[in-house]
Design an enzyme around this catalytic site. Structure first.
Site, mmCIF file in Angstrom:
data_model
loop_
_atom_site.group_PDB
_atom_site.id
_atom_site.type_symbol
_atom_site.label_atom_id
_atom_site.label_comp_id
_atom_site.label_asym_id
_atom_site.label_seq_id
_atom_site.Cartn_x
_atom_site.Cartn_y
_atom_site.Cartn_z
ATOM 1 N N LYS A 106 29.958 0.865 47.945
ATOM 2 C CA LYS A 106 28.784 -0.009 47.795
ATOM 3 C C LYS A 106 28.928 -0.890 46.552
ATOM 4 O O LYS A 106 28.650 -2.085 46.592
ATOM 5 C CB LYS A 106 27.499 0.842 47.729
ATOM 6 C CG LYS A 106 27.123 1.424 49.097
ATOM 7 C CD LYS A 106 26.026 2.481 49.044
ATOM 8 C CE LYS A 106 25.838 3.090 50.435
ATOM 9 N NZ LYS A 106 24.859 4.182 50.486
ATOM 10 N N GLN A 119 21.436 7.756 46.541
ATOM 11 C CA GLN A 119 22.369 8.248 47.563
ATOM 12 C C GLN A 119 21.958 9.633 48.059
ATOM 13 O O GLN A 119 21.659 10.526 47.264
ATOM 14 C CB GLN A 119 23.798 8.276 46.999
ATOM 15 C CG GLN A 119 24.874 8.604 48.011
ATOM 16 C CD GLN A 119 25.036 7.539 49.097
ATOM 17 O OE1 GLN A 119 24.784 6.363 48.883
ATOM 18 N NE2 GLN A 119 25.453 7.960 50.274
ATOM 19 N N ASP A 163 17.088 0.645 51.386
ATOM 20 C CA ASP A 163 17.456 1.533 52.496
ATOM 21 C C ASP A 163 16.412 1.484 53.615
ATOM 22 O O ASP A 163 16.664 1.948 54.724
ATOM 23 C CB ASP A 163 17.522 2.992 52.005
ATOM 24 C CG ASP A 163 18.899 3.401 51.526
ATOM 25 O OD1 ASP A 163 19.897 2.951 52.127
ATOM 26 O OD2 ASP A 163 18.972 4.182 50.561
#
Ligand code: GUN
Length: 287
Positions: A52, A96, A119
């Site tokens: 990422k 994460q 997200d």
């Protein structure tokens, strides 16, 4: 012989578009920024986070990593999220998953400002997706929709079957297909006649997390088969939820693992980060 949908190529196109848009935003004084939080030392999470950050660097997005020890307390993690919520140069926050045992992931997601929730896991954003008035789409289902678009695959009126009902893939995937006027069925571990339902699918999305779960007898000839799985086969080799070798000759389109849905997820995260930067600078979201 199916068309093999090349996720790497589609993701590269998306990323090139992101890079152009980032450059245009910078000209206007907007510097999109993403904070990536990783807690503990899960090796898979480390790889995802590195990928990422690399993707941000390649497209001109500013990124910050916060690597915390597994001993981090819930309070410490929530304090960090609150600091990032207030940070002006950070537009997107990603924590994460999975978090180490003892940390409450749901509470952490709820603490992220919905405008920075790249997200799209926050209940406000989940609700927005449900009613079709959203800022962000969850990266993996959004990536699948982009793959379908890349092949001009029409969803409207098609029978769509999603195997898997997770909050991050199965459920939002079904909703996005519904938004495109697909006729959608969600299958799960309690589903009866699973193979028969899958065989009815014009578009089959497998997100079960079981290696080679979808076999050739479970697909309709000519179907579109999208494999969200990231599994290991009996020899420890990376494979998907679909038995690619036996399914591929029967269907119209198929995504490989690796190189299918996987590369799309990060590309869509970059897109969401741009959207977040725009939102926080008073721009309306363009769908
Ligand atoms: N872990 C595996 N996939 C994801 C994802 O898309 N977002 C976050 N935050 N964690 C993940």
């Amino acid at each position: 012989m199916a068309v093999r949908i090349d996720g790497k190529a589609v993701a590269a196109t998306v990323r090139a578009g992101v890079a152009e848009e980032v450059a245009a935003l910078k000209e206007k004084g907007i510097f999109p920024g993403l904070a990536v939080v990783i807690v503990g030392d899960d090796p898979a999470s480390r790889t995802y986070v590195n990928n990422k950050k690399k993707a941000c660097a390649e497209t001109g997005i500013y990124s910050e990593e916060y690597a915390l020890p597994a001993s981090t307390t819930q309070e410490e993690l929530l304090r960090l999220v609150e600091t990032l919520n207030q940070k002006k140069d950070i537009h997107g926050i990603l924590v994460q998953s999975p978090l180490p045992d003892g940390l409450d992931e749901e509470a952490v997601v709820e603490a992220i400002s919905p405008q920075k929730d790249v997200d799209a896991f926050h209940p406000e954003n989940v609700g927005r997706i449900m009613i079709g008035n959203f800022h962000f789409l969850p990266c993996t289902p959004a990536g699948v929709m982009e793959l379908l678009r890349s092949q001009n695959i029409e969803v409207a009126g098609k029978r769509c079957v999603v195997i898997g009902r997770s909050n991050i893939v199965g459920k939002p995937m079904a909703m996005l297909l519904l938004h495109q006027n697909g006729t959608v069925t969600i299958c799960h571990s309690k589903t009866q006649n699973l193979a028969e339902i899958c065989r009815s699918a014009d578009i089959l999305v497998a997100a079960v997390g079981k290696p080679k779960f979808v076999t050739a007898d479970m697909v309709k000839p000519g179907a579109v088969v999208i494999d969200v799985g990231m599994d290991r086969d009996e020899n420890g080799k990376l494979c998907g939820d679909v038995d690619y070798a036996n399914v591929e000759p029967k269907v119209g389109y198929i995504t490989p693992v690796p190189g299918g849905v996987g590369p799309m997820t990060i590309a869509m995260l970059l897109k969401n980060t741009i959207t977040a930067a725009k939102l926080q600078n008073g721009w309306q979201y363009e769908a």
